[in-house]
Design an enzyme around this catalytic site. Structure first.
Site, PDB file in Angstrom:
ATOM      1  N   PRO A 200    -117.413 -61.853 -28.483  1.00 31.31           N
ATOM      2  CA  PRO A 200    -116.099 -61.988 -28.661  1.00 31.31           C
ATOM      3  C   PRO A 200    -115.227 -60.696 -28.393  1.00 31.31           C
ATOM      4  O   PRO A 200    -115.619 -59.623 -29.036  1.00 31.31           O
ATOM      5  CB  PRO A 200    -116.012 -62.323 -30.215  1.00 31.31           C
ATOM      6  CG  PRO A 200    -117.157 -62.843 -30.648  1.00 31.31           C
ATOM      7  CD  PRO A 200    -118.116 -62.102 -29.845  1.00 31.31           C
ATOM      8  N   GLU A 201    -114.282 -60.541 -27.473  1.00 24.56           N
ATOM      9  CA  GLU A 201    -113.634 -59.579 -27.207  1.00 24.56           C
ATOM     10  C   GLU A 201    -112.157 -59.944 -27.751  1.00 24.56           C
ATOM     11  O   GLU A 201    -112.082 -60.566 -28.314  1.00 24.56           O
ATOM     12  CB  GLU A 201    -113.380 -59.183 -25.692  1.00 24.56           C
ATOM     13  CG  GLU A 201    -114.928 -58.940 -25.070  1.00 24.56           C
ATOM     14  CD  GLU A 201    -114.892 -58.766 -23.548  1.00 24.56           C
ATOM     15  OE1 GLU A 201    -113.676 -58.245 -23.164  1.00 24.56           O
ATOM     16  OE2 GLU A 201    -115.759 -59.073 -22.836  1.00 24.56           O
TER      17      GLU A 201
ATOM     18  N   ARG B 132    -127.247 -64.884 -33.383  1.00 21.31           N
ATOM     19  CA  ARG B 132    -127.873 -63.721 -33.417  1.00 21.31           C
ATOM     20  C   ARG B 132    -128.053 -62.895 -34.688  1.00 21.31           C
ATOM     21  O   ARG B 132    -128.515 -61.850 -34.678  1.00 21.31           O
ATOM     22  CB  ARG B 132    -127.498 -62.876 -32.196  1.00 21.31           C
ATOM     23  CG  ARG B 132    -128.042 -63.702 -30.843  1.00 21.31           C
ATOM     24  CD  ARG B 132    -127.470 -63.082 -29.740  1.00 21.31           C
ATOM     25  NE  ARG B 132    -127.970 -61.697 -29.550  1.00 21.31           N
ATOM     26  CZ  ARG B 132    -127.869 -61.038 -28.410  1.00 21.31           C
ATOM     27  NH1 ARG B 132    -126.974 -61.491 -27.275  1.00 21.31           N
ATOM     28  NH2 ARG B 132    -128.448 -59.879 -28.318  1.00 21.31           N
TER      29      ARG B 132
END
Ligand SMILES: [Zn+2]
Length: 247
Positions: free
Chosen positions: A2-3, A99
């Site tokens: 996510p940016e 993750r």
């Protein structure tokens, strides 16, 4: 990962859902997050963003949520076992993270770059590093990662590999404007879903359908038709048009 566009999407949605609401309870299901439950105390006074990090201001203090590579927040039933669940009067919000690289902590250790949506262009670009690497440096610009750096440099028609110090003042302004333009467009489409990203309601973003160069190796440049190329820069794939993006 996510940016800025994805985290800003989440920030706006969280503001709608939990601003003013009280945290009724916290359940931690992942030992790596043990201890973070004590940070969530009282009502939510503000939902902010610092680059790629979410900052919840609660009556008990600020809590920083870093989503890492694949973290996201989901309102209502989670699609996979959550790492942490926050209970509010209106429902539950789950931290889901394939993750397990997301983290939660008190305020501190945040990068010092300029927010491209809120700040003025950085004044000092005197780096010998390639401009794309500089754009992704969180102490230079906040929230820009591989996708939006590649797209913005294409929009600005700047070679990602040119040393930042060689750029003219006009090129720097053009790049900063392109970063802003690309991010605002991506926010309006709830971000880019290449693999994991979903918004607070579990919906994918739509910006992947607008990508110009990212992941498009061999496809025609939308501006000139030349095949898009991919080269590795600092271990990351970098997509660009060898005809349009020339200094
Ligand atoms: Zn081109």
């Amino acid at each position: 990962m996510p940016e800025l566009a994805e985290v800003e999407t989440l920030r706006g949605q969280l503001e709608e859902e939990i601003l003013g609401e009280e945290v009724l309870g916290v359940s931690v299901f992942d030992s790596k997050l043990r201890g973070s439950e004590v940070l969530f105390r009282g009502r939510v006074c503000a939902v902010k963003r610092h680059g790629k990090a979410l900052v919840l201001t609660l009556e008990g203090g600020d809590v920083v949520i870093r989503l890492g590579m694949s973290g996201r927040l989901k309102l209502g039933a989670p699609e996979r076992p959550p790492r942490l669940t926050l209970r509010f009067p209106g429902g539950e919000i789950h931290l889901i993270d394939r993750r397990r690289l997301s983290s939660i902590g008190p305020l501190g250790g945040l990068p010092k770059g300029v927010d491209p949506l809120l700040g003025d262009p950085p004044l000092v670009w005197d780096s010998s590093r390639p401009v794309k690497a500089l754009l992704m440096d969180q102490d230079f610009l906040l929230g820009v990662g591989n996708i939006y750096a590649s797209e913005a440099l294409f929009v600005a028609a700047v070679d990602p590999f040119v040393p930042a110090s060689r750029l003219s003042p006009e090129e720097r302004l053009r790049i900063f404007g392109a970063v802003r333009e690309v991010l605002l467009e991506a926010i309006s489409l709830r971000g880019t879903t290449i693999s994991d990203w979903r918004d607070l309601y579990g919906r994918p973003g739509l910006y992947q359908e607008r990508l110009r160069v990212y992941g498009k190796e061999g496809r025609p440049c939308p501006r000139c038709g030349s095949p898009i190329r991919r080269r590795v820069l600092s271990g990351r794939g970098t997509w660009f048009c060898p005809s349009c993006q020339v200094q």
